[in-house]
Design a protein around this motif. Sequence first.
Motif, PDB file in Angstrom:
ATOM      1  N   CYS A 186      -4.480   0.546   0.154  1.00 21.84           N
ATOM      2  CA  CYS A 186      -5.495  -0.619   0.940  1.00 21.84           C
ATOM      3  C   CYS A 186      -6.836  -0.209   1.128  1.00 21.84           C
ATOM      4  O   CYS A 186      -7.721  -0.749   1.106  1.00 21.84           O
ATOM      5  CB  CYS A 186      -4.695  -1.174   1.738  1.00 21.84           C
ATOM      6  SG  CYS A 186      -4.431  -0.248   3.228  1.00 21.84           S
ATOM      7  N   CYS A 240       0.000   3.897   6.459  1.00 21.50           N
ATOM      8  CA  CYS A 240      -0.564   2.921   6.476  1.00 21.50           C
ATOM      9  C   CYS A 240      -0.214   1.915   7.692  1.00 21.50           C
ATOM     10  O   CYS A 240      -1.005   1.507   8.570  1.00 21.50           O
ATOM     11  CB  CYS A 240      -0.337   1.830   5.358  1.00 21.50           C
ATOM     12  SG  CYS A 240      -1.247   0.503   5.026  1.00 21.50           S
ATOM     13  N   ARG A 266      -2.189  -5.790  10.302  1.00 20.95           N
ATOM     14  CA  ARG A 266      -0.876  -4.797  10.392  1.00 20.95           C
ATOM     15  C   ARG A 266       0.071  -5.394  11.297  1.00 20.95           C
ATOM     16  O   ARG A 266       1.172  -4.856  11.331  1.00 20.95           O
ATOM     17  CB  ARG A 266      -1.258  -3.348  10.128  1.00 20.95           C
ATOM     18  CG  ARG A 266      -2.039  -2.955   8.817  1.00 20.95           C
ATOM     19  CD  ARG A 266      -2.054  -1.555   9.126  1.00 20.95           C
ATOM     20  NE  ARG A 266      -2.747  -0.748   8.105  1.00 20.95           N
ATOM     21  CZ  ARG A 266      -3.848  -0.461   7.739  1.00 20.95           C
ATOM     22  NH1 ARG A 266      -4.863  -0.842   8.702  1.00 20.95           N
ATOM     23  NH2 ARG A 266      -4.437   0.140   6.712  1.00 20.95           N
ATOM     24  N   CYS A 296       0.833  -1.076   0.029  1.00 17.09           N
ATOM     25  CA  CYS A 296      -0.027   0.128  -0.015  1.00 17.09           C
ATOM     26  C   CYS A 296       1.017   1.088   0.075  1.00 17.09           C
ATOM     27  O   CYS A 296       1.898   1.178   0.697  1.00 17.09           O
ATOM     28  CB  CYS A 296      -0.975   0.083   1.264  1.00 17.09           C
ATOM     29  SG  CYS A 296      -1.781   1.687   1.453  1.00 17.09           S
ATOM     30  N   CYS A 327      -5.969   5.602   3.391  1.00 15.92           N
ATOM     31  CA  CYS A 327      -4.683   5.459   2.759  1.00 15.92           C
ATOM     32  C   CYS A 327      -4.690   6.149   1.479  1.00 15.92           C
ATOM     33  O   CYS A 327      -3.795   6.949   1.383  1.00 15.92           O
ATOM     34  CB  CYS A 327      -4.114   4.042   2.566  1.00 15.92           C
ATOM     35  SG  CYS A 327      -3.729   3.371   4.162  1.00 15.92           S
TER      36      CYS A 327
HETATM   37 ZN   LIG Z   1      -2.750   1.145   3.485  1.00 21.65          ZN
END
Ligand SMILES: [Zn+2]
Length: 120
Positions: A43, A9, A17, A4, A47
């Motif tokens: 994503c 992010c 994540r 991403c 973002c």
């Molecule tokens: Zn992202």
Amino acid sequence: MKYCQGPSCHMYKTKDRLRGPKGDKYYQTRRRSSFYYLGGNACCMRCQDDWFNKFGEQAVNHFGRIHKPIRLIQENAWVRDYDYDWETRTMSNHRWVNTITKEERPMTREDYNNTFLVRP
Ligand SMILES: [Zn+2]
């Protein structure tokens, strides 16, 4: 697989994540085979917005800022149209229609399917 491009992010604390072994956990940028935002580069909408807020101004200047209005003139205002009969499921009356002058000009079905033609 790609990452991403959202500059923050890794700052958003979601389970997917969160990486690393116990005692050495960290959040990292999402990685996927495809994305739905920012033309396939972010994503999520957040973002995408982060990217635009950080780079949008530079991107517009780099790829060409518009300094005067762009005009759709009569000469370029032709679109294809046709009538559709839902009972017989057939197309007829193929024609050019000028979206500014409303002028209509008949066209053949062959011309209708010729995507290289852009005006009568
Ligand atoms: Zn992202």
